[in-house]
Design an enzyme around this catalytic site. Structure first.
Site, PDB file in Angstrom:
ATOM      1  CB  SER A  41      -0.849  -0.171   1.359  1.00  0.00           C
ATOM      2  OG  SER A  41      -1.939   0.823   1.214  1.00  0.00           O
ATOM      3  CG  ASP A 153      -4.270  -1.584   0.894  1.00  0.00           C
ATOM      4  OD1 ASP A 153      -3.226  -2.196   1.349  1.00  0.00           O
ATOM      5  OD2 ASP A 153      -4.246  -0.599   0.980  1.00  0.00           O
TER       6      ASP A 153
END
Length: 270
Positions: A41, A153
């Site tokens: 991320s 993510d």
């Protein structure tokens, strides 16, 4: 000559990712060189630029100018509120459409495929695509669609990719773990903040059990939230202070391990 390969694993954290830069600044001041980088991320965004040769001064200057508008454009919300293509375009502009193979240092970004439920590790292909996928907070950003894969993510499964860095050949792994939290008594003001806070609460539990590095640095981010870019100065400073506490130890560890490796090699050769 240093013979140990030092790896850096960077966690997610959305805007909290600015704290990574403070930690890395402290490492730079101790002349601690990083050979291998993996990020999830926000950590993948920071890691990609580090692998491309950027220093923390350059990255901090960039972070101070960022906003959610730079990372995603409002779209018809079928798969996400913000079109993550904006982030991909931003990275392509900054890194001249670089591929992961072209980066000066080995780099990996971690995503999760919602079709198979498995981790996706990006070790080749466009840097921008890898970071876009790894940073696609579910519901906030549109996922990366590749054939049958729907990639979001990486923090969903691998919040701090220390295992990836080891698999890439690191002898010594530095982990920077940004444990996300929400700001008490500060209600979210819009749908993006609601989604980010919700994801943050889930990730805070995953973060607790993330695999450690040889050293895992955890900055104190109390009172700071994962969606406000105006916190950049405070995030950087808190990261820097956390890095200072560990930089000396890390430098000593690396030196000792390098000596041990040389001795072992000498014994083998004899």
């Amino acid at each position: 000559m240093r013979t140990k390969k030092v790896g850096l694993a960077l966690s997610g954290g959305a805007v909290l990712g600015v704290a990574h830069l403070g930690v890395i600044k402290a490492l730079e001041e101790k002349n601690i060189s990083i050979d291998i980088i993996a990020g999830t991320s926000a950590g993948s965004l920071v890691g990609a630029f580090l692998a491309a040769g950027y220093n923390t001064k350059q990255l901090y200057s960039m972070a101070k100018k960022l906003s959610w508008d730079d990372l995603g454009r409002v779209t018809i919300p079928t798969k996400g509120l913000l079109n993550s293509q904006a982030l991909q375009d931003f990275i392509d502009r900054e890194l001249n459409n670089a591929t992961i193979e072209q980066l000066p240092k080995p780099f990996a970004a971690v995503g999760v495929d919602l079709t198979s439920g498995k981790q996706v590790i990006f070790r080749n292909g466009p840097v921008s695509e890898a970071v876009r996928a790894s940073s696609a907070i579910p519901g906030v950003f549109t996922p990366l669609i590749k054939n049958e894969q729907v990639i979001v993510d990486g923090g969903v499964l691998n919040f701090l990719p220390t295992n990836i860095v080891r698999d890439m050949g690191a002898d010594y792994v530095i982990g920077i773990k940004l444990i996300p939290s929400i700001t008490p008594n500060k209600p979210p003001q819009n749908i993006i903040q609601i989604l980010v806070n919700s994801f943050t609460l889930a990730l805070s539990q995953i973060a607790e059990y993330a695999p450690a590095g040889n050293v895992t640095i955890i900055p104190d981010l109390t009172g700071l939230n994962p969606h406000d870019f105006k916190q950049a100065d405070e995030l950087f400073e808190r990261g820097y202070q956390a890095g200072l506490k560990y930089a000396g130890r890390i430098s000593e560890d690396i030196s000792k391990l390098a000596i041990i490796k040389k001795v072992v090699q000498k014994i083998k050769n004899d």
